[in-house]
Design an enzyme around this catalytic site. Sequence first.
Site, PDB file in Angstrom:
ATOM      1  N   ARG A   1       0.814  -1.233   0.000  1.00 14.61           N
ATOM      2  CA  ARG A   1       0.000   0.000   0.000  1.00 14.61           C
ATOM      3  C   ARG A   1       0.840   1.272   0.000  1.00 14.61           C
ATOM      4  O   ARG A   1       0.373   2.338   0.385  1.00 14.61           O
ATOM      5  CB  ARG A   1      -0.968   0.031   1.179  1.00 14.61           C
TER       6      ARG A   1
ATOM      7  N   LYS B   1       2.519  11.410 -11.049  1.00 10.34           N
ATOM      8  CA  LYS B   1       1.731  10.509 -11.896  1.00 10.34           C
ATOM      9  C   LYS B   1       2.588   9.282 -12.140  1.00 10.34           C
ATOM     10  O   LYS B   1       3.694   9.384 -12.687  1.00 10.34           O
ATOM     11  CB  LYS B   1       1.430  11.169 -13.236  1.00 10.34           C
TER      12      LYS B   1
ATOM     13  N   GLU C   1       9.158  19.517 -24.294  1.00 12.94           N
ATOM     14  CA  GLU C   1       8.309  19.709 -23.096  1.00 12.94           C
ATOM     15  C   GLU C   1       8.698  21.022 -22.393  1.00 12.94           C
ATOM     16  O   GLU C   1       7.856  21.674 -21.772  1.00 12.94           O
ATOM     17  CB  GLU C   1       8.464  18.544 -22.113  1.00 12.94           C
TER      18      GLU C   1
ATOM     19  N   LYS D   1       6.223  22.987 -13.335  1.00  7.49           N
ATOM     20  CA  LYS D   1       5.458  21.751 -13.129  1.00  7.49           C
ATOM     21  C   LYS D   1       4.971  21.696 -11.676  1.00  7.49           C
ATOM     22  O   LYS D   1       3.820  21.336 -11.412  1.00  7.49           O
ATOM     23  CB  LYS D   1       6.335  20.540 -13.483  1.00  7.49           C
TER      24      LYS D   1
ATOM     25  N   GLU E   1      -5.376  16.446 -11.405  1.00 13.06           N
ATOM     26  CA  GLU E   1      -5.831  16.787 -12.750  1.00 13.06           C
ATOM     27  C   GLU E   1      -7.336  16.927 -12.861  1.00 13.06           C
ATOM     28  O   GLU E   1      -7.977  16.320 -13.719  1.00 13.06           O
ATOM     29  CB  GLU E   1      -5.305  15.756 -13.773  1.00 13.06           C
TER      30      GLU E   1
ATOM     31  N   ARG F   1      -4.237  21.314 -14.148  1.00 18.14           N
ATOM     32  CA  ARG F   1      -3.162  20.427 -14.612  1.00 18.14           C
ATOM     33  C   ARG F   1      -3.330  20.021 -16.076  1.00 18.14           C
ATOM     34  O   ARG F   1      -2.367  19.668 -16.750  1.00 18.14           O
ATOM     35  CB  ARG F   1      -3.080  19.191 -13.697  1.00 18.14           C
TER      36      ARG F   1
ATOM     37  N   ASN G   1      -1.252  19.357 -21.078  1.00 18.09           N
ATOM     38  CA  ASN G   1      -1.505  18.566 -22.288  1.00 18.09           C
ATOM     39  C   ASN G   1      -1.459  19.404 -23.562  1.00 18.09           C
ATOM     40  O   ASN G   1      -1.776  18.906 -24.647  1.00 18.09           O
ATOM     41  CB  ASN G   1      -2.863  17.853 -22.190  1.00 18.09           C
TER      42      ASN G   1
ATOM     43  N   HIS H   1      -0.394  18.003 -26.884  1.00 12.80           N
ATOM     44  CA  HIS H   1      -0.411  16.547 -26.745  1.00 12.80           C
ATOM     45  C   HIS H   1      -1.587  15.870 -27.432  1.00 12.80           C
ATOM     46  O   HIS H   1      -1.532  14.676 -27.696  1.00 12.80           O
ATOM     47  CB  HIS H   1      -0.387  16.152 -25.257  1.00 12.80           C
TER      48      HIS H   1
ATOM     49  N   HIS I   1      -0.131  13.199 -29.580  1.00 15.74           N
ATOM     50  CA  HIS I   1      -0.358  11.762 -29.378  1.00 15.74           C
ATOM     51  C   HIS I   1      -0.901  11.112 -30.649  1.00 15.74           C
ATOM     52  O   HIS I   1      -0.546   9.970 -30.973  1.00 15.74           O
ATOM     53  CB  HIS I   1      -1.354  11.526 -28.228  1.00 15.74           C
TER      54      HIS I   1
ATOM     55  N   HIS J   1       8.429  10.861 -28.523  1.00 13.66           N
ATOM     56  CA  HIS J   1       7.272  11.558 -27.951  1.00 13.66           C
ATOM     57  C   HIS J   1       7.452  13.080 -28.046  1.00 13.66           C
ATOM     58  O   HIS J   1       6.556  13.795 -28.504  1.00 13.66           O
ATOM     59  CB  HIS J   1       7.086  11.115 -26.497  1.00 13.66           C
TER      60      HIS J   1
HETATM   61  N1  LIG Z   1       4.548  10.592 -15.143  1.00 15.74           N
HETATM   62  C1  LIG Z   1       4.514  11.654 -15.926  1.00 15.74           C
HETATM   63  O1  LIG Z   1       4.036  12.721 -15.536  1.00 15.74           O
HETATM   64  C2  LIG Z   1       5.089  11.558 -17.280  1.00 15.74           C
HETATM   65  C3  LIG Z   1       5.328  12.712 -18.033  1.00 15.74           C
HETATM   66  C4  LIG Z   1       5.944  12.585 -19.274  1.00 15.74           C
HETATM   67  C5  LIG Z   1       6.284  11.331 -19.765  1.00 15.74           C
HETATM   68  N2  LIG Z   1       6.013  10.220 -19.019  1.00 15.74           N
HETATM   69  C6  LIG Z   1       6.351   8.885 -19.507  1.00 15.74           C
HETATM   70  O2  LIG Z   1       7.752   8.819 -19.702  1.00 15.74           O
HETATM   71  C7  LIG Z   1       8.018   7.816 -20.659  1.00 15.74           C
HETATM   72  C8  LIG Z   1       9.069   8.322 -21.621  1.00 15.74           C
HETATM   73  O3  LIG Z   1      10.227   8.666 -20.888  1.00 15.74           O
HETATM   74  P1  LIG Z   1      11.630   8.905 -21.607  1.00 15.74           P
HETATM   75  O4  LIG Z   1      11.425   9.748 -22.798  1.00 15.74           O
HETATM   76  O5  LIG Z   1      12.561   9.329 -20.552  1.00 15.74           O
HETATM   77  O6  LIG Z   1      11.975   7.464 -22.205  1.00 15.74           O
HETATM   78  P2  LIG Z   1      12.695   6.162 -21.600  1.00 15.74           P
HETATM   79  O7  LIG Z   1      12.585   6.103 -20.140  1.00 15.74           O
HETATM   80  O8  LIG Z   1      12.188   5.019 -22.389  1.00 15.74           O
HETATM   81  O9  LIG Z   1      14.209   6.409 -21.996  1.00 15.74           O
HETATM   82  C9  LIG Z   1      14.567   6.426 -23.368  1.00 15.74           C
HETATM   83  C10 LIG Z   1      15.834   5.590 -23.624  1.00 15.74           C
HETATM   84  O10 LIG Z   1      16.948   6.322 -23.122  1.00 15.74           O
HETATM   85  C11 LIG Z   1      17.767   5.463 -22.329  1.00 15.74           C
HETATM   86  N3  LIG Z   1      18.398   6.347 -21.347  1.00 15.74           N
HETATM   87  C12 LIG Z   1      17.857   6.868 -20.225  1.00 15.74           C
HETATM   88  N4  LIG Z   1      18.738   7.678 -19.632  1.00 15.74           N
HETATM   89  C13 LIG Z   1      19.856   7.662 -20.377  1.00 15.74           C
HETATM   90  C14 LIG Z   1      21.108   8.323 -20.287  1.00 15.74           C
HETATM   91  N5  LIG Z   1      21.377   9.187 -19.315  1.00 15.74           N
HETATM   92  N6  LIG Z   1      22.034   8.059 -21.229  1.00 15.74           N
HETATM   93  C15 LIG Z   1      21.775   7.217 -22.267  1.00 15.74           C
HETATM   94  N7  LIG Z   1      20.605   6.581 -22.426  1.00 15.74           N
HETATM   95  C16 LIG Z   1      19.654   6.810 -21.482  1.00 15.74           C
HETATM   96  C17 LIG Z   1      16.818   4.465 -21.751  1.00 15.74           C
HETATM   97  O11 LIG Z   1      17.505   3.280 -21.397  1.00 15.74           O
HETATM   98  C18 LIG Z   1      15.850   4.249 -22.903  1.00 15.74           C
HETATM   99  O12 LIG Z   1      16.362   3.277 -23.770  1.00 15.74           O
HETATM  100  C19 LIG Z   1       6.707   7.476 -21.335  1.00 15.74           C
HETATM  101  O13 LIG Z   1       6.266   6.221 -20.889  1.00 15.74           O
HETATM  102  C20 LIG Z   1       5.757   8.558 -20.828  1.00 15.74           C
HETATM  103  O14 LIG Z   1       4.430   8.093 -20.708  1.00 15.74           O
HETATM  104  C21 LIG Z   1       5.437  10.312 -17.800  1.00 15.74           C
HETATM  105 ZN   LIG Z   2       4.643  14.800 -23.012  1.00 12.85          ZN
END
Ligand SMILES: NC(=O)c1ccc[n+]([C@@H]2O[C@H](COP(=O)([O-])OP(=O)(O)OC[C@H]3O[C@@H](n4cnc5c(N)ncnc54)[C@H](O)[C@@H]3O)[C@@H](O)[C@H]2O)c1
Ligand SMILES: [Zn+2]
Length: 362
Positions: free
Chosen positions: A118, A140, A182, A224, A234, A238, A242, A245, A249, A261
């Site tokens: 939990r 999130k 972003e 943020k 949200e 919040r 988007n 987006h 998306h 993305h």
């Molecule tokens: N929770 C939220 O508010 C929120 C907001 C935006 C995005 N997201 C989520 O985040 C995800 C995308 O995150 P992302 O773009 O960081 O992608 P990711 O976490 O998949 O990382 C992208 C690639 O980069 C590599 N990587 C990470 N750090 C590295 C570094 N320092 N050096 C070399 N390689 C590195 C990873 O191994 C991976 O292969 C999506 O699932 C999205 O839904 C969440």
């Molecule tokens: Zn985004």
Amino acid sequence: METALVDLPTGAYSITIGGGVRDRIAPFVKKLSGVDRCVIITDHTVSGLHLPALTSALSIPHFVAIVPDGEDSKSLTQAAQVYDRLAAERVERSDLIIALGGGVVGDLAGFVAGTWMRGIRFIQVPTTIEAAVDASVGGKTGVNHPRGKNLIGVFYQPSAVFIDTDLLATLPDRDFRAGLAESIKHGLIRDPALLTWHEQNAARILSRDADALTHLIAANCRIKAEVVVADERESGLRAILNHGHTIGHAIEHALAHELRHGECVGLGMIAENHIAAGRGWPIAGDVQRIIDGLAALGLPTRLPRQIEADDIYALCLQDKKVAGGQIRFQLLEAVGRPVSASDVTADEIGGAVAAIAPVSSA
Ligand SMILES: NC(=O)c1ccc[n+]([C@@H]2O[C@H](COP(=O)([O-])OP(=O)(O)OC[C@H]3O[C@@H](n4cnc5c(N)ncnc54)[C@H](O)[C@@H]3O)[C@@H](O)[C@H]2O)c1
Ligand SMILES: [Zn+2]
């Protein structure tokens, strides 16, 4: 070094940003009451590159759970494997999870932390720009379902966020630049001065100048944090996060994830601001500036190949934010003046897609 605070009524937490801030994690954890052990959750690439830098500075008993790289790790199947590991290691409520990686690791590890027994404490150590300026702040967390992204999750805040700009040095250029979209978005919705700063400092940002990155990430985290504090779950404000987006998306899906993305969000912002400009709103005077700002950071400003406007419209209708058959857009009347709109027409979307059409068909 800079700091920001997410000052939620349910408990404030700090964000520490700068070169070498990983060394501050162990002292922070030692001060948290009763932490006996840490569980580091990371992915293959990040563990190969940065795990030693974290563990050598972490003088606390710990073990590491490594998940495969990529979006597929945001799944209940992967979460179950991590739970199995926590069970085998007899992880208790007093243990702490450290999410070391990009948004995928952050969302998965946060979800596991929020649901194991939990809820046990966790901290975010983002290693991508996307995670540093967006995903690691705000609580999130979640995983995907075959029917859609992030359908399963909880709002669960970390105990702290440590953003070590040294860890960003190994990011491939394309991923580094994609995350900057972003940051442009945060400037557009909330902070015109940040937008100008991007324009004046594009070269420093792209060269990954440590001071520029620290400033950029801190500014983003503050924006943020403000938005999240005003509307943690949200139900209102919040939603402005988007911006770009809805169409972003749709592009991401239409191209079957050929683009990052952030690249899709950049294109989505151009398209959505084209809609707002078409309504005669003051943002019209800034659309070219937005395009130039994205281009200066090496982000695409046109689609790599043609997508039919009808397909984008259909995909927008599948967006999570659709309510009662109406697509909810977060448009801008002007820089810093977001407004939500549920009356965007198929024609407007058609015009917006034309505005980002590939050069050959423009
Ligand atoms: N929770 C939220 O508010 C929120 C907001 C935006 C995005 N997201 C989520 O985040 C995800 C995308 O995150 P992302 O773009 O960081 O992608 P990711 O976490 O998949 O990382 C992208 C690639 O980069 C590599 N990587 C990470 N750090 C590295 C570094 N320092 N050096 C070399 N390689 C590195 C990873 O191994 C991976 O292969 C999506 O699932 C999205 O839904 C969440
Ligand atoms: Zn985004």
